[in-house]
Scaffold this active site. Structure first.
Site, PDB file in Angstrom:
ATOM      1  N   LYS A  99      33.025  29.065  49.415  1.00  0.00           N
ATOM      2  CA  LYS A  99      32.429  28.629  50.674  1.00  0.00           C
ATOM      3  C   LYS A  99      33.381  27.644  51.346  1.00  0.00           C
ATOM      4  O   LYS A  99      33.757  26.624  50.771  1.00  0.00           O
ATOM      5  CB  LYS A  99      31.076  27.958  50.441  1.00  0.00           C
ATOM      6  CG  LYS A  99      30.435  27.485  51.751  1.00  0.00           C
ATOM      7  CD  LYS A  99      29.260  26.562  51.507  1.00  0.00           C
ATOM      8  CE  LYS A  99      28.854  25.903  52.825  1.00  0.00           C
ATOM      9  NZ  LYS A  99      27.875  24.816  52.641  1.00  0.00           N
ATOM     10  N   GLY A 160      22.107  17.618  56.281  1.00  0.00           N
ATOM     11  CA  GLY A 160      21.254  16.566  55.740  1.00  0.00           C
ATOM     12  C   GLY A 160      20.271  15.953  56.710  1.00  0.00           C
ATOM     13  O   GLY A 160      19.579  14.996  56.372  1.00  0.00           O
ATOM     14  N   ALA A 186      22.612  24.237  56.358  1.00  0.00           N
ATOM     15  CA  ALA A 186      22.568  22.860  56.862  1.00  0.00           C
ATOM     16  C   ALA A 186      21.432  22.605  57.838  1.00  0.00           C
ATOM     17  O   ALA A 186      21.194  23.391  58.762  1.00  0.00           O
ATOM     18  CB  ALA A 186      23.892  22.457  57.518  1.00  0.00           C
ATOM     19  N   GLY A 187      20.722  21.505  57.592  1.00  0.00           N
ATOM     20  CA  GLY A 187      19.705  21.030  58.524  1.00  0.00           C
ATOM     21  C   GLY A 187      18.290  21.483  58.249  1.00  0.00           C
ATOM     22  O   GLY A 187      17.343  20.992  58.871  1.00  0.00           O
ATOM     23  N   ASN A 208      20.091  22.337  50.192  1.00  0.00           N
ATOM     24  CA  ASN A 208      20.424  21.304  49.219  1.00  0.00           C
ATOM     25  C   ASN A 208      19.541  20.070  49.444  1.00  0.00           C
ATOM     26  O   ASN A 208      18.623  19.791  48.684  1.00  0.00           O
ATOM     27  CB  ASN A 208      21.901  20.950  49.286  1.00  0.00           C
ATOM     28  CG  ASN A 208      22.356  20.063  48.123  1.00  0.00           C
ATOM     29  OD1 ASN A 208      23.519  19.765  47.981  1.00  0.00           O
ATOM     30  ND2 ASN A 208      21.454  19.635  47.245  1.00  0.00           N
TER      31      ASN A 208
END
Length: 256
Positions: A99, A160, A186-187, A208
């Site tokens: 990635k 995040g 993401a987000g 994550n």
């Protein structure tokens, strides 16, 4: 017909990919990954302990023979840093599926697309299978595909942030134009965000912070597992058409 999720000719049982950072410890990481049902995890090459045998090592908790490790370039702010990191990953573990993320600045952590495009082109020529973190710009996403990216990974919102999908229109355009998997990265803040992404037609989501930073990461991992399955099923089922006026749920002919 079976609904098969494939990235770079690798079949995945789960459309949920999870990160391995931000957890309290590796034991919690392993529990969350197991509960999520994910069979691919991202690993930040620059941040993982590979030398100090006195400290815990991720591979002691997540067997790379049983789960797919996806080395990433988290923390890289230039093409040179990213290329060096992934070349190290290949030498260290033989990983070719990787990635790529090249960040623009430390405040927004937005992708530097100039450096990202440059890195993608080089890595593909070197034989890497590259899954690329990118902005939600449909034109740049298509350019990444033209350069040989194995998957396009547009952000839903800043890394995040937990803000969820902020630009559904652009993500939808990327999905319609792409011939490779589109994985929102993401987000994402909560399980319902993942369901929405999957209902839009995304091939998968990468989570994550939303799991690791939850009050109960294990329960949240379970929530995301179910959310992704539910969203995919909803997409495949085909939602009803939207209407501006009401429609009776029962026939009106033959009323008493």
């Amino acid at each position: 017909m079976k609904d098969i999720f494939k990235v770079a000719n690798i079949k995945l049982k789960s459309r949920l990919i999870v990160g391995t950072g931000k957890y309290k410890n590796f034991k919690e990481t392993a529990q969350a990954v197991k509960t999520s049902g994910a069979d691919m995890v991202t690993v930040a090459v620059r941040r993982i302990n590979i030398l100090d045998k006195k400290k815990p090592i991720l591979t002691d908790y997540l067997n790379p023979k049983k789960i797919i490790y996806l080395p990433n370039t988290a923390g890289c702010y230039s093409s040179e840093e990213a290329l060096r990191t992934l070349r190290l990953a290949r030498e260290m573990g033989g990983w070719k599926l990787v990635k790529l993320e090249v960040l623009g600045d430390r405040k927004t952590l937005y992708p530097n697309m100039i450096e990202t495009l440059k890195s993608t082109k080089i890595l593909v020529k070197e034989g890497f299978k590259v899954m690329v973190y990118c902005t939600d710009d449909p034109l740049l996403a298509k350019k990444l595909e033209d350069y040989g990216a194995s998957a396009i990974m547009p952000l839903a919102s800043p890394i995040g942030s937990g803000l969820g999908l902020q630009n559904k229109v652009n993500i939808s355009i990327i999905i319609k134009k792409s011939k490779v998997p589109v994985i929102v990265d993401a987000g994402i803040g909560t399980a319902s965000d993942a369901t929405i992404a999957m209902e839009m037609g995304c091939d998968g989501v990468l989570i994550n912070s939303a799991i690791a930073n939850a009050k109960n990461p294990i329960k949240m991992a379970s929530a995301f597992k179910n959310a992704v399955i539910s969203g995919r099923d909803s997409y495949l089922a085909g939602r009803m058409k939207k209407k501006f006026f009401a429609t009776p749920t029962s026939p009106i002919d033959g009323l008493i």
